[in-house]
Design a protein around this motif. Structure first.
Motif, short mmCIF file in Angstrom:
data_model
loop_
_atom_site.label_atom_id
_atom_site.label_comp_id
_atom_site.label_asym_id
_atom_site.label_seq_id
_atom_site.Cartn_x
_atom_site.Cartn_y
_atom_site.Cartn_z
N GLU A 176 -11.19 7.40 3.27
CA GLU A 176 -9.92 7.76 2.62
C GLU A 176 -10.14 8.74 1.47
O GLU A 176 -9.18 9.22 0.86
CB GLU A 176 -9.21 6.50 2.09
CG GLU A 176 -8.58 5.68 3.18
CD GLU A 176 -7.93 4.41 2.65
OE1 GLU A 176 -7.71 4.30 1.43
OE2 GLU A 176 -7.66 3.52 3.46
N CYS A 180 -4.26 7.89 0.20
CA CYS A 180 -4.34 6.75 -0.71
C CYS A 180 -4.46 7.27 -2.14
O CYS A 180 -5.42 7.99 -2.46
CB CYS A 180 -5.56 5.90 -0.35
SG CYS A 180 -6.04 4.82 -1.72
N CYS A 221 0.87 -1.17 0.00
CA CYS A 221 0.00 0.00 0.00
C CYS A 221 0.91 1.23 0.00
O CYS A 221 1.61 1.46 0.98
CB CYS A 221 -0.88 -0.02 1.26
SG CYS A 221 -1.77 1.51 1.53
N PRO A 222 0.91 2.01 -1.08
CA PRO A 222 1.83 3.15 -1.13
C PRO A 222 1.66 4.11 0.04
O PRO A 222 2.64 4.68 0.55
CB PRO A 222 1.49 3.84 -2.46
CG PRO A 222 0.46 3.02 -3.14
CD PRO A 222 0.10 1.85 -2.29
N ASN A 281 -2.96 1.12 7.89
CA ASN A 281 -2.30 1.18 6.57
C ASN A 281 -0.96 1.90 6.73
O ASN A 281 -0.79 3.05 6.32
CB ASN A 281 -3.14 1.97 5.56
CG ASN A 281 -4.47 1.32 5.25
OD1 ASN A 281 -5.13 0.80 6.14
ND2 ASN A 281 -4.88 1.36 4.00
N CYS A 313 -7.37 -0.78 -7.07
CA CYS A 313 -6.07 -0.84 -6.40
C CYS A 313 -5.26 -1.99 -7.03
O CYS A 313 -5.53 -3.16 -6.77
CB CYS A 313 -6.27 -1.08 -4.91
SG CYS A 313 -4.73 -1.24 -4.00
FE1 SF4 Z 1 -3.60 1.26 0.11
FE2 SF4 Z 1 -5.37 2.68 -1.23
FE3 SF4 Z 1 -4.85 0.18 -2.02
FE4 SF4 Z 1 -6.21 0.66 0.26
S1 SF4 Z 1 -6.86 1.13 -1.82
S2 SF4 Z 1 -4.53 -0.78 0.00
S3 SF4 Z 1 -5.19 2.51 1.00
S4 SF4 Z 1 -3.44 1.92 -2.01
#
Ligand code: SF4
Ligand code: 13P
Length: 299
Positions: A195, A167, A81-82, A109, A255
């Motif tokens: 988010e 995110c 997760c960036p 996260n 994602c």
């Molecule tokens: Fe991370 Fe956004 Fe993916 Fe959730 S949706 S895992 S916060 S990058």
């Protein structure tokens, strides 16, 4: 593949946990599917020898921290997760110097290293409750500025200091895109993950975690919903509500890291047990405290 996965699970006393953003064929074979909080609780309670976590790295790491003696596997160890990394070096120490009574509240996260430096972890389903329950007035909320600002609005009695992280998937959802969907579907209710940007939250009828959004859609009367979160939730939304319609902002939020959890890789990791999540034992020990405090305060 599904039959082989079932067989291997039994042979090895393994369980499969999957997040709602994992591909639908992976959700289908999982023993437990849920939001981050639910999956962390399941990982903590599990008596399985092997936990296979179909999510992103912070989820696998949290399962390992809560079960240091268990084997935790992930179908793809590069699924990350960036946002989990979006805290500047030294900023936590700087904030602690500035405020005597500071609580560092860390969204789950986040990397295990950031958890070690924090007082308590939260997820999107319990952040408001936990921040309210803390004795501290000053809160440094990391890494997500959007969840942090959502919490700040719900808990005005606290001074919530925001960190500059978010995110990239949810940040791409724009109010304009939601307004287009609302124009096409005027009776639809807007259900949003915290988010998202405040401008999207303002247009929403309900804001909650992935599991909360799914429960809201099931338990409410409207028949049409605009879903402002990653489109992996669609599988459960459709399975639970055949007579209801779900629309997404265009482009549909996706994602790519979550989608690395393919059925092929899940079968392979169950067979070979080669993609093991490892966390340095000292980091494991220090990161356990804020995670356990979360489980306690969220009860
Ligand atoms: Fe991370 Fe956004 Fe993916 Fe959730 S949706 S895992 S916060 S990058
Ligand atoms: P939930 O805890 O609401 O499932 O959220 C996890 C996540 O990564 C949202 O982007």
């Amino acid at each position: 593949m599904k039959n082989q996965i079932e067989q291997l699970k039994k042979e090895k006393n393994a369980i499969i946990l999957a997040h709602y953003y994992a591909p639908e064929e992976v959700q289908e074979v999982a023993d437990f599917v849920g939001d981050s909080f639910y999956l962390a609780k399941i990982a903590k309670q599990s008596t399985a020898d092997i936990i296979v976590f179909c999510g992103v790295k912070f989820m696998g790491e949290s399962a390992k921290i809560l079960n240091p003696d268990k084997k935790v596997l992930m179908p793809d160890l590069t699924a990350d997760c960036p946002m989990a990394h979006m805290v500047k070096d030294g900023i936590i120490e700087e904030m602690r110097q500035k405020y005597d009574d500071l609580a560092v509240v860390c969204y789950i996260n986040s990397t295990a290293y950031l958890k070690c430096k924090s007082d308590v972890c939260v997820t999107s389903s319990n952040a408001v409750k936990i921040v309210k329950a803390l004795p501290n007035k000053n809160i440094f909320f990391i890494p997500d500025k959007n969840l942090g600002s959502f919490v700040a609005k719900q808990v005005p009695e606290k001074n919530i200091i925001l960190n500059d992280g978010c995110c990239p998937i949810h940040a791409k959802i724009e109010a304009e895109q939601v307004l287009i969907e609302l124009k096409n579907h005027p009776d639809a209710k807007v259900l949003t993950h915290p988010e998202c940007d405040a401008s999207v939250i303002e247009l929403s009828d309900y804001v909650g975690s992935t599991a909360d959004i799914i429960a809201y859609a099931k338990n409410s009367n409207p028949k049409e919903f605009i879903i402002c979160t990653e489109d992996g939730v669609d599988y459960k939304l459709i399975t639970d509500n055949r007579e209801k319609c779900f629309y997404y902002p265009n482009p549909r939020p996706c994602c790519t890291d979550m989608k690395l959890n393919t059925l092929e890789k899940l079968l392979s990791v169950l067979k070979n047990e080669d993609k093991e999540v490892t966390v340095d034992p000292k980091v494991c020990k220090d990161a356990l405290k804020p995670l356990e405090r979360m489980l306690e305060l969220a009860k």
